[in-house]
Design a protein around this motif. Structure first.
Motif, short mmCIF file in Angstrom:
data_model
loop_
_atom_site.label_atom_id
_atom_site.label_comp_id
_atom_site.label_asym_id
_atom_site.label_seq_id
_atom_site.Cartn_x
_atom_site.Cartn_y
_atom_site.Cartn_z
N ARG A 1 -15.83 -74.47 -14.13
CA ARG A 1 -15.60 -75.87 -13.84
C ARG A 1 -16.88 -76.69 -14.32
O ARG A 1 -16.65 -77.79 -15.04
N SER A 2 -17.96 -76.23 -14.20
CA SER A 2 -19.25 -77.08 -14.47
C SER A 2 -19.25 -77.08 -16.19
O SER A 2 -19.69 -78.17 -16.77
N ALA A 3 -19.07 -75.99 -16.71
CA ALA A 3 -19.18 -76.13 -18.22
C ALA A 3 -18.21 -77.05 -18.77
O ALA A 3 -18.53 -77.62 -19.72
N ALA A 4 -17.02 -77.04 -18.38
CA ALA A 4 -15.84 -77.50 -18.72
C ALA A 4 -16.11 -79.28 -18.69
O ALA A 4 -15.73 -79.97 -19.67
N VAL A 5 -16.71 -79.83 -17.50
CA VAL A 5 -16.92 -80.90 -17.34
C VAL A 5 -18.39 -81.39 -18.33
O VAL A 5 -17.94 -82.39 -18.72
N PHE A 6 -19.37 -80.61 -18.41
CA PHE A 6 -20.30 -80.94 -19.24
C PHE A 6 -20.01 -81.14 -20.83
O PHE A 6 -20.44 -81.87 -21.50
N GLU A 7 -18.99 -80.12 -21.18
CA GLU A 7 -18.55 -80.06 -22.49
C GLU A 7 -17.66 -81.48 -22.70
O GLU A 7 -17.74 -81.95 -23.83
N ALA A 8 -16.94 -82.11 -21.64
CA ALA A 8 -16.27 -83.02 -21.83
C ALA A 8 -17.08 -84.16 -21.77
O ALA A 8 -16.79 -85.39 -22.34
N GLN A 9 -18.30 -84.14 -21.41
CA GLN A 9 -19.12 -85.40 -21.35
C GLN A 9 -20.10 -85.21 -22.58
O GLN A 9 -21.07 -86.02 -22.78
N ASN A 10 -19.85 -84.26 -23.65
CA ASN A 10 -20.70 -84.02 -24.86
C ASN A 10 -22.12 -83.87 -24.50
O ASN A 10 -23.04 -84.06 -25.21
N ILE A 11 -22.31 -83.12 -23.53
CA ILE A 11 -23.69 -82.69 -23.28
C ILE A 11 -23.73 -81.20 -23.53
O ILE A 11 -23.17 -80.39 -23.27
N ASP A 12 -24.75 -81.07 -24.42
CA ASP A 12 -25.09 -79.65 -25.00
C ASP A 12 -25.87 -78.68 -24.01
O ASP A 12 -27.06 -79.29 -23.58
N PHE A 13 -25.53 -77.73 -23.69
CA PHE A 13 -26.24 -77.14 -22.75
C PHE A 13 -26.03 -75.53 -22.93
O PHE A 13 -25.41 -75.08 -23.77
N LEU A 14 -26.86 -74.88 -22.34
CA LEU A 14 -27.00 -73.18 -22.15
C LEU A 14 -26.85 -72.92 -20.65
O LEU A 14 -27.60 -73.36 -19.81
N ALA A 15 -25.64 -72.38 -20.43
CA ALA A 15 -25.32 -71.96 -19.11
C ALA A 15 -26.23 -70.66 -18.52
O ALA A 15 -26.46 -69.70 -19.31
N VAL A 16 -26.85 -70.88 -17.34
CA VAL A 16 -27.33 -69.78 -16.52
C VAL A 16 -27.10 -69.55 -15.19
O VAL A 16 -27.11 -70.61 -14.24
N HIS A 17 -26.24 -68.45 -14.94
CA HIS A 17 -25.78 -68.49 -13.52
C HIS A 17 -26.89 -68.07 -12.52
O HIS A 17 -27.66 -67.36 -12.91
N SER A 18 -26.80 -68.39 -11.28
CA SER A 18 -27.59 -68.00 -10.36
C SER A 18 -27.52 -66.70 -9.56
O SER A 18 -28.09 -66.53 -8.55
N GLY A 19 -26.30 -66.06 -9.71
CA GLY A 19 -25.85 -65.01 -9.02
C GLY A 19 -24.47 -65.11 -8.48
O GLY A 19 -23.87 -66.12 -8.68
N PHE A 20 -24.11 -63.86 -8.17
CA PHE A 20 -22.83 -63.63 -7.72
C PHE A 20 -22.54 -64.05 -6.24
O PHE A 20 -23.63 -63.81 -5.36
N ILE A 21 -21.30 -64.08 -5.51
CA ILE A 21 -21.10 -64.37 -4.32
C ILE A 21 -20.55 -63.34 -3.73
O ILE A 21 -20.16 -63.08 -2.11
N SER A 22 -20.06 -62.24 -4.44
CA SER A 22 -19.28 -61.07 -3.93
C SER A 22 -19.65 -59.74 -4.74
O SER A 22 -19.76 -59.98 -5.84
N ASP A 23 -19.36 -58.74 -4.18
CA ASP A 23 -19.54 -57.49 -4.79
C ASP A 23 -18.58 -57.44 -6.30
O ASP A 23 -17.39 -57.81 -6.10
N HIS A 24 -18.77 -56.67 -7.32
CA HIS A 24 -18.13 -56.36 -8.26
C HIS A 24 -17.88 -55.00 -8.50
O HIS A 24 -17.07 -54.59 -9.07
N GLN A 25 -18.43 -54.07 -7.70
CA GLN A 25 -18.09 -52.71 -7.60
C GLN A 25 -17.62 -52.55 -6.04
O GLN A 25 -18.41 -52.56 -5.01
N PHE A 26 -16.26 -52.28 -5.72
CA PHE A 26 -15.96 -52.17 -4.47
C PHE A 26 -15.88 -50.69 -3.95
O PHE A 26 -15.65 -49.79 -4.61
N SER A 27 -15.94 -50.74 -2.52
CA SER A 27 -15.90 -49.38 -1.86
C SER A 27 -14.53 -49.57 -0.96
O SER A 27 -13.78 -50.87 -1.09
N TRP A 28 -14.12 -48.47 -0.49
CA TRP A 28 -12.68 -48.80 0.20
C TRP A 28 -12.82 -49.70 1.23
O TRP A 28 -11.69 -50.39 1.86
N LEU A 29 -13.85 -49.82 1.93
CA LEU A 29 -13.98 -50.85 3.18
C LEU A 29 -13.67 -52.17 2.63
O LEU A 29 -13.16 -53.09 3.41
#
Length: 252
Positions: free
Chosen positions: A193-221
């Motif tokens: 969403r941030s990238a879409a908004v900044f692109e719409a405002q014609n702001i040139d940027f390089l995205a850097v994410h600050s981290g995930f909020i959930s696992d991407h490798q799951f266990s059965w739990l």
């Protein structure tokens, strides 16, 4: 034995407890009610809440957002200003507020980049709706100073109350200072969403994410009801709804 304890715990604490109660209600209505619509509705609610409370929902709702962030996120080497988007405050009193977990994660990433690049750090975040004192940018500045950052490098944008306003207010600063490009730092789930908004405002940027909020490798739990999955899925739904809203408002 420990695995059994985990299974039992997942259903005696929310959200598993609520799913168990919904299951009991569904079985009761199937026995007592003659309405097919009511039966269908209770089954839907049961399955939907189970979906939101497990890794099934995370895979479908959150991972597409965070995988997109991972694809476009860059390693910062060029000396561009660092823009950190606010992620909320926890207010303790009229005179005290601290960055939320999401804000703190973004701030730490932004500060790491500043330490590496020695370039200005702009934090964008105003006073939360319903509050009348202490902006996100104020609280961020205090935290960065406590970490040892020279505030000569810190720029406070303390008006924005949404992602759209983040971009709008930052665009003014970028144009006034004739900045070529910025690093855009925010949570992985928020980058699309941030990238879409900044692109719409014609702001040139390089995205850097600050981290995930959930696992991407799951266990059965993770496929049992759990609070972490519910929180992650609610954040993802907020982003998808926000994207749709911005699209229909012509903001992206």
């Amino acid at each position: 034995m420990l695995a059994l304890e985990k299974i039992v715990a997942s259903f005696i604490m929310p959200p598993g407890l609520f799913i168990l109660l919904l299951l009991v209600l569904t079985l009761y209505l199937f026995k007592k009610s003659d309405s097919g619509l009511i039966k269908l509705l209770t089954v839907f609610l049961l399955l939907f809440f189970f979906f939101l409370s497990t890794a099934f929902g995370v895979q479908l709702l959150l991972h597409p957002l965070e995988n997109y962030a991972e694809q476009i996120s860059v390693n910062a080497f060029e000396s561009y200003p660092i823009v950190v988007l606010g992620g909320g405050l926890n207010y303790y009193s009229e005179t005290e507020a601290k960055p939320s977990v999401h804000s703190l994660q973004r701030l730490v990433k932004g500060y790491q980049l500043h330490r590496r690049l020695n370039t200005p750090l702009i934090y964008s975040g105003g006073v939360a709706i319903g509050q009348d004192k202490i902006s996100e940018a104020d609280a961020a500045g205090e935290l960065l100073q406590s970490l040892g950052m020279d505030l000569e490098f810190y720029i406070s944008e303390d008006q924005a109350q949404s992602t759209f306003e983040n971009a709008a207010y930052l665009k003014r600063w970028i144009e006034e200072n004739e900045v070529e490009k910025v690093y855009l730092v925010t949570s992985a789930y928020h980058i699309l969403r941030s990238a879409a908004v900044f692109e719409a405002q014609n702001i040139d940027f390089l995205a850097v994410h600050s981290g995930f909020i959930s696992d991407h490798q799951f266990s059965w739990l993770d496929y049992l009801p759990n609070r972490g999955a519910l929180t992650a899925n609610l954040s993802a739904i907020h982003e998808w709804v926000g994207l749709a809203w911005y699209y229909f408002r012509g903001r992206i």
